[in-house]
Enzyme design. Structure first.
Site, mmCIF file in Angstrom:
data_model
loop_
_atom_site.group_PDB
_atom_site.id
_atom_site.type_symbol
_atom_site.label_atom_id
_atom_site.label_comp_id
_atom_site.label_asym_id
_atom_site.label_seq_id
_atom_site.Cartn_x
_atom_site.Cartn_y
_atom_site.Cartn_z
ATOM 1 N N HIS A 9 0.816 -1.215 0.000
ATOM 2 C CA HIS A 9 0.000 0.000 0.000
ATOM 3 C C HIS A 9 0.848 1.263 0.000
ATOM 4 C CE1 HIS A 9 -3.546 2.226 0.069
ATOM 5 N NE2 HIS A 9 -4.181 1.724 1.135
ATOM 6 N N ASP A 33 -2.459 1.866 -4.384
ATOM 7 C CA ASP A 33 -3.673 2.180 -3.640
ATOM 8 C C ASP A 33 -4.733 1.121 -3.912
ATOM 9 O OD1 ASP A 33 -2.609 4.490 -2.559
ATOM 10 O OD2 ASP A 33 -3.270 5.738 -4.244
#
Length: 603
Positions: free
Chosen positions: A573, A577
């Site tokens: 992450h 995204d």
């Protein structure tokens, strides 16, 4: 001339390796290109072959030690001067033995009994026997191991042994192991008895050339046909009868039935009682006799085979040099249990329906074993990835009915044309690499030291393979440029290398994205861990048939049975995204459900 054995380059990014096991001990003979030792790196375990033939003069790096590429591991003496030194004393002692052989026939009957009653008294004769034979020494059994205890001799004095055949078992404070015979011949004498402790390098026994011991035993065999009791006590006299029937076939013809005839009519005397003693000897090597045709096995493997009733002679070893490993015995035991359960299953009524599989307790229950280095490497990499990344997983459901039908139509012709089976895996790889080209954020690497991001212009796909040693990930280089057939051939080739322990470090390096087929073992989906230096890994779940609502152009919404699977994308992450992950998974889903692969598979 001494030849240095060095640690070769084992891959593009591999700078060091750990010696996990020496396959030869100091003083042993090695041939050119023969496996000499095993080395483990952070990518793969491999064998280092001997660069030249000769004698392993010295080992410079002990087991479990780590050295850099190019470091000296051992020294091999090519033996250019050794044969001359050994042949000289052999020729000098030959005439000494000739006159000594003449008085032996007279003294032979008197010497037979003490030789059998006190085999350890043969130690004074070691110089004479050792001059003609090869010494069996206690090899180095670990970095901190200085001595070992002989727990069991697998051969007796006078027996024939083959090269590399297990000769004795030795126990240390770290491991129990077997010592193989350094050469083929006859076991002339045992210098260290059972339950005795010797230091590393100590002489344990002497093995002579074939025919040496039988030549001395032939003298009492001819003049003393009445000495049947010594013949029974000394099994080494039976070997010469079998080895030399040609020189005197006429006298030996009556001699052969004579002991049988005498043994039959004379069970009354006391010598008939010692007869069970030699019978007990075959009982001990009975398992070894069955294992003689099999590969070298450890005491743990032999014990496990005995506990599970597995005949090692029928087990094909998958270890180094065909050696039988613990996993081979477990697999053989499970196969035998399945064969025994098959008739019972066939006899069961067909209307009984699905039954729970028979669950057998694993032989590993209750054991404490050393953690293999491969498991340590896998564990370190996984912990490094979890602690160094912000990982999470997104999942989508995909209808691959069209692909499954297409595969069923093309698989026979595909296998005949391409030489490999057409599994669903190449379709997933093809869809994944096509989607990577459109979503490079998933095919990237974070350079933490430089504070930069590298977006790769090639798709090197790591394929997770469930191997015997643990999870391994060979890499399909340039997968984005391959069609379905090319991906299928490369996948089969790499998986075969992994399972046969022929994978190289270069085959394991350079992955930019990884695919793991966790569904091959029945898992619906899994939260797979992103490997280090990557930002994404795709997990493929099991394909199952389920009723699904389908929007038909003519029938409208209807319920149909479809082939469904889950795709799970784990990602870092810090760079990817949730929206990026969803977009990538949606692209893969669209490619698979469209199923436009007819031309690539020959339809």
């Amino acid at each position: 001339m001494a030849v240095s054995v060095t640690l070769p380059a084992l891959g593009e990014s591999v700078t060091e390796g750990t010696v996990t096991r020496w396959l030869k001990a100091e003083g042993e003979r090695v041939e050119a290109d023969e496996p000499l030792l095993e080395v483990s790196t952070d990518k793969v375990d491999t064998e280092i072959p001997a660069p030249a033939a000769g004698v392993l003069a010295s080992i410079k790096v002990a087991e479990d030690e780590t050295v850099e590429v190019g470091a000296e591991l051992a020294i091999i003496d090519d033996g250019s001067g050794a044969p001359a030194a050994e042949s000289a004393p052999a020729q000098a002692e030959a005439p000494a033995e000739a006159p000594a052989a003449q008085p032996e026939p007279a003294a032979a009957p008197a010497q037979e009994a003490p030789a059998q009653e006190a085999p350890q008294q043969a130690a004074p004769a070691a110089p004479a026997g050792g001059a003609q034979g090869t010494d069996v020494v206690l090899p180095a059994l670990g970095e901190s191991v200085t001595e070992g205890t002989v727990t069991r001799w697998l051969k007796e004095v006078g027996e024939e042994v083959a090269e590399d055949e297990p000769l004795l078992e030795v126990s240390t404070d770290k491991v129990d192991t077997e010592i193989p015979a350094p050469t083929a011949g006859t076991l002339l004498e045992i210098l260290v008895g059972e339950d005795e402790t010797a230091e590393v390098g100590a002489k344990l026994a002497v093995i002579g050339q074939k025919g040496t011991a039988p030549a001395q035993a032939e003298a009492p065999a001819a003049p003393a046909p009445a000495q049947e009791a010594p013949k029974q006590e000394a099994p080494k006299q039976e070997a010469p009868k079998q080895e030399a029937p040609a020189p005197a076939p006429a006298p030996q013809a009556p001699t052969t039935p004579a002991p049988q005839a005498v043994t039959t009519p004379a069970p009354d005397p006391v010598p008939a009682a010692p007869a069970p003693a030699p019978a007990a000897a075959p009982v001990t090597p009975a398992p070894a006799a069955g294992e003689a045709d099999a590969a070298y096995v450890t005491p743990l493997v032999r014990k496990l085979a005995q506990e599970n009733g597995v005949n090692l002679a029928t087990v094909k070893g998958t270890g180094v040099g065909g050696r039988i490993r613990k996993q081979d015995v477990i697999a053989a035991a499970e196969a035998a249990k399945q064969q025994q359960a098959a008739p019972a299953a066939a006899a069961a009524p067909a209307a009984s329906g699905t039954k729970a599989p028979a669950i057998e307790a694993s032989p590993l229950r209750g054991q404490t074993v050393k953690m293999p280095r491969m498991r340590k490497v896998i564990g370190d990499n996984m912990m490094k990835a979890l602690h160094g990344q912000a990982q999470l997983t997104s999942v989508v459901e995909v209808d691959i009915t069209k692909i499954m039908r297409m595969r069923n139509k093309a698989k026979d012709a595909f296998a005949q044309r391409e030489g490999v089976k057409l599994s669903p895996m190449p379709f997933f790889v093809k869809a994944a690499v096509q989607a990577l080209k459109a979503h490079p954020v998933v095919n990237a690497r974070i350079n933490e030291d430089e504070g930069t991001i590298t977006y790769f212009d090639t798709e090197n796909i790591g394929i997770a393979v469930d191997a015997e040693k643990g999870l391994m990930t060979p890499v399909i280089k340039g997968a984005g440029d391959l069609n379905i057939a090319g991906i299928a051939r490369k996948t089969a080739e790499l998986a075969g290398k992994v399972r046969t322990n022929k994978i190289s470090p270069d085959d394991m390096s350079g992955a930019t994205f990884t695919i793991s087929n966790t569904g091959s073992r029945g898992a619906l989906f899994d939260t797979v861990i992103v490997p280090p230096n990557q930002v994404g890994i795709l997990g493929i779940g099991a394909t199952v048939k389920r009723p699904v609502v389908v929007d038909h152009p003519e029938l409208g919404e209807t319920i149909a049975v479809r082939h469904m699977t889950y795709l799970a994308l784990s990602y870092d992450h810090r760079l990817v995204d949730g929206a990026d992950a969803a977009r990538y998974l949606t692209t893969v889903k669209q490619i698979l459900e469209a199923g436009e692969f007819e031309t690539e598979i020959g339809l």
